[in-house]
Design a protein around this motif. Structure first.
Motif, mmCIF file in Angstrom:
data_model
loop_
_atom_site.group_PDB
_atom_site.id
_atom_site.type_symbol
_atom_site.label_atom_id
_atom_site.label_comp_id
_atom_site.label_asym_id
_atom_site.label_seq_id
_atom_site.Cartn_x
_atom_site.Cartn_y
_atom_site.Cartn_z
ATOM 1 N N GLU A 3 0.836 -1.208 0.000
ATOM 2 C CA GLU A 3 0.000 0.000 0.000
ATOM 3 C C GLU A 3 0.863 1.248 0.000
ATOM 4 O O GLU A 3 0.600 2.199 -0.724
ATOM 5 C CB GLU A 3 -0.945 0.012 1.199
ATOM 6 N N GLY A 4 1.905 1.242 0.798
ATOM 7 C CA GLY A 4 2.804 2.397 0.845
ATOM 8 C C GLY A 4 3.481 2.636 -0.490
ATOM 9 O O GLY A 4 3.588 3.774 -0.952
ATOM 10 N N PHE A 5 3.928 1.575 -1.140
ATOM 11 C CA PHE A 5 4.588 1.693 -2.434
ATOM 12 C C PHE A 5 3.622 2.241 -3.476
ATOM 13 O O PHE A 5 4.016 3.035 -4.335
ATOM 14 C CB PHE A 5 5.145 0.338 -2.856
ATOM 15 N N ALA A 6 2.379 1.830 -3.409
ATOM 16 C CA ALA A 6 1.375 2.269 -4.383
ATOM 17 C C ALA A 6 0.968 3.719 -4.173
ATOM 18 O O ALA A 6 0.526 4.372 -5.116
ATOM 19 C CB ALA A 6 0.142 1.378 -4.296
ATOM 20 N N ASN A 7 1.122 4.226 -2.969
ATOM 21 C CA ASN A 7 0.626 5.565 -2.654
ATOM 22 C C ASN A 7 1.702 6.637 -2.524
ATOM 23 O O ASN A 7 1.394 7.772 -2.195
ATOM 24 C CB ASN A 7 -0.207 5.513 -1.372
ATOM 25 N N VAL A 8 2.935 6.287 -2.804
ATOM 26 C CA VAL A 8 4.006 7.277 -2.739
ATOM 27 C C VAL A 8 4.115 7.974 -4.093
ATOM 28 O O VAL A 8 4.175 7.325 -5.134
ATOM 29 C CB VAL A 8 5.354 6.613 -2.377
ATOM 30 N N ARG A 9 4.137 9.294 -4.060
ATOM 31 C CA ARG A 9 4.229 10.088 -5.283
ATOM 32 C C ARG A 9 5.644 10.009 -5.852
ATOM 33 O O ARG A 9 6.623 10.166 -5.143
ATOM 34 C CB ARG A 9 3.873 11.538 -4.959
ATOM 35 N N SER A 10 5.751 9.755 -7.147
ATOM 36 C CA SER A 10 7.044 9.699 -7.816
ATOM 37 C C SER A 10 7.718 11.065 -7.788
ATOM 38 O O SER A 10 7.071 12.088 -8.035
ATOM 39 C CB SER A 10 6.880 9.261 -9.276
ATOM 40 N N GLN A 11 9.003 11.061 -7.497
ATOM 41 C CA GLN A 11 9.796 12.282 -7.443
ATOM 42 C C GLN A 11 11.123 12.063 -8.151
ATOM 43 O O GLN A 11 11.609 10.939 -8.232
ATOM 44 C CB GLN A 11 10.090 12.659 -5.982
ATOM 45 N N ILE A 12 11.720 13.143 -8.586
ATOM 46 C CA ILE A 12 13.065 13.069 -9.143
ATOM 47 C C ILE A 12 14.046 13.010 -7.980
ATOM 48 O O ILE A 12 13.948 13.793 -7.037
ATOM 49 C CB ILE A 12 13.366 14.270 -10.050
ATOM 50 N N ALA A 13 14.984 12.086 -8.058
ATOM 51 C CA ALA A 13 16.032 11.953 -7.044
ATOM 52 C C ALA A 13 17.261 12.720 -7.537
ATOM 53 O O ALA A 13 17.920 12.307 -8.488
ATOM 54 C CB ALA A 13 16.363 10.487 -6.809
ATOM 55 N N TYR A 14 17.531 13.839 -6.891
ATOM 56 C CA TYR A 14 18.650 14.693 -7.280
ATOM 57 C C TYR A 14 19.912 14.353 -6.502
ATOM 58 O O TYR A 14 19.859 13.984 -5.336
ATOM 59 C CB TYR A 14 18.322 16.169 -7.022
ATOM 60 N N ASP A 15 21.044 14.518 -7.146
ATOM 61 C CA ASP A 15 22.358 14.409 -6.510
ATOM 62 C C ASP A 15 22.811 15.830 -6.196
ATOM 63 O O ASP A 15 23.046 16.631 -7.092
ATOM 64 C CB ASP A 15 23.345 13.739 -7.463
ATOM 65 N N ILE A 16 22.917 16.139 -4.915
ATOM 66 C CA ILE A 16 23.343 17.482 -4.518
ATOM 67 C C ILE A 16 24.747 17.472 -3.924
ATOM 68 O O ILE A 16 25.197 18.469 -3.374
ATOM 69 C CB ILE A 16 22.346 18.113 -3.523
ATOM 70 N N PHE A 46 9.034 14.200 -17.152
ATOM 71 C CA PHE A 46 9.082 13.254 -16.041
ATOM 72 C C PHE A 46 7.789 13.339 -15.223
ATOM 73 O O PHE A 46 7.168 12.317 -14.937
ATOM 74 C CB PHE A 46 10.281 13.517 -15.125
ATOM 75 N N TYR A 47 7.390 14.539 -14.831
ATOM 76 C CA TYR A 47 6.220 14.662 -13.965
ATOM 77 C C TYR A 47 4.912 14.330 -14.675
ATOM 78 O O TYR A 47 3.962 13.875 -14.031
ATOM 79 C CB TYR A 47 6.198 16.018 -13.261
ATOM 80 N N LYS A 48 4.862 14.501 -15.986
ATOM 81 C CA LYS A 48 3.687 14.033 -16.741
ATOM 82 C C LYS A 48 3.613 12.508 -16.672
ATOM 83 O O LYS A 48 2.550 11.939 -16.402
ATOM 84 C CB LYS A 48 3.768 14.481 -18.206
ATOM 85 N N GLU A 49 4.740 11.862 -16.944
ATOM 86 C CA GLU A 49 4.768 10.401 -16.886
ATOM 87 C C GLU A 49 4.531 9.917 -15.457
ATOM 88 O O GLU A 49 3.791 8.957 -15.231
ATOM 89 C CB GLU A 49 6.101 9.854 -17.402
ATOM 90 N N ALA A 50 5.147 10.583 -14.501
ATOM 91 C CA ALA A 50 5.008 10.178 -13.103
ATOM 92 C C ALA A 50 3.550 10.215 -12.655
ATOM 93 O O ALA A 50 3.099 9.332 -11.925
ATOM 94 C CB ALA A 50 5.863 11.066 -12.208
ATOM 95 N N SER A 51 2.817 11.215 -13.096
ATOM 96 C CA SER A 51 1.398 11.317 -12.742
ATOM 97 C C SER A 51 0.630 10.092 -13.246
ATOM 98 O O SER A 51 -0.179 9.507 -12.525
ATOM 99 C CB SER A 51 0.822 12.600 -13.334
ATOM 100 N N ARG A 52 0.924 9.697 -14.478
ATOM 101 C CA ARG A 52 0.267 8.510 -15.054
ATOM 102 C C ARG A 52 0.691 7.244 -14.323
ATOM 103 O O ARG A 52 -0.140 6.415 -13.954
ATOM 104 C CB ARG A 52 0.618 8.410 -16.544
ATOM 105 N N VAL A 53 1.982 7.099 -14.070
ATOM 106 C CA VAL A 53 2.509 5.922 -13.381
ATOM 107 C C VAL A 53 1.905 5.812 -11.984
ATOM 108 O O VAL A 53 1.463 4.735 -11.569
ATOM 109 C CB VAL A 53 4.054 5.961 -13.317
ATOM 110 N N ASP A 54 1.878 6.917 -11.259
ATOM 111 C CA ASP A 54 1.337 6.908 -9.898
ATOM 112 C C ASP A 54 -0.128 6.493 -9.880
ATOM 113 O O ASP A 54 -0.548 5.700 -9.031
ATOM 114 C CB ASP A 54 1.507 8.279 -9.238
ATOM 115 N N ALA A 55 -0.907 7.012 -10.830
ATOM 116 C CA ALA A 55 -2.327 6.635 -10.908
ATOM 117 C C ALA A 55 -2.476 5.150 -11.217
ATOM 118 O O ALA A 55 -3.321 4.463 -10.624
ATOM 119 C CB ALA A 55 -3.028 7.478 -11.969
#
Length: 101
Positions: A3-16, A46-55
């Motif tokens: 459930e947690g994996f399904a409900n976490v919003r996709s984000q870009i992982a940045y190297d700082i 990325f965020y367009k695709e992430a929105s679709r993937v998350d849904a």
């Protein structure tokens, strides 16, 4: 877990790592997975695709939960689904591993 994996919003992982320390004030959009420098177009796509993937992950979770599928199997299905996404999505989320230093 599933459930947690399904409900976490996709984000870009940045190297700082290059941006830490005295005198370093400029943010460079560099992916943590590969070190690739990205631009506005990458972020937007990325965020367009992430929105679709998350849904779709939420839909998979809900459908499997309704069927009574065990959580471990749902989690495996979600991982399999994630693995089928575009290379930009996988690279952006850090799902793929860095192959060079």
């Amino acid at each position: 877990m599933a459930e947690g994996f399904a409900n976490v919003r996709s984000q870009i992982a940045y190297d700082i790592s290059d941006q830490l320390g005295p005198g370093k004030h400029e943010f460079t959009r560099k992916l943590s997975s590969t070190g690739r420098i990205i631009d506005d177009a990458f972020e937007e796509n990325f965020y367009k695709e992430a929105s679709r993937v998350d849904a779709q992950k939420k839909e998979i979770y809900a459908a499997e939960k309704a069927k009574g599928t065990p959580s471990a199997e749902i989690y495996a299905k979600l991982i399999d689904f994630t693995n089928t996404q575009s290379s930009d999505y996988l690279e952006g989320t850090g799902w793929c591993a860095r192959t060079t230093a």
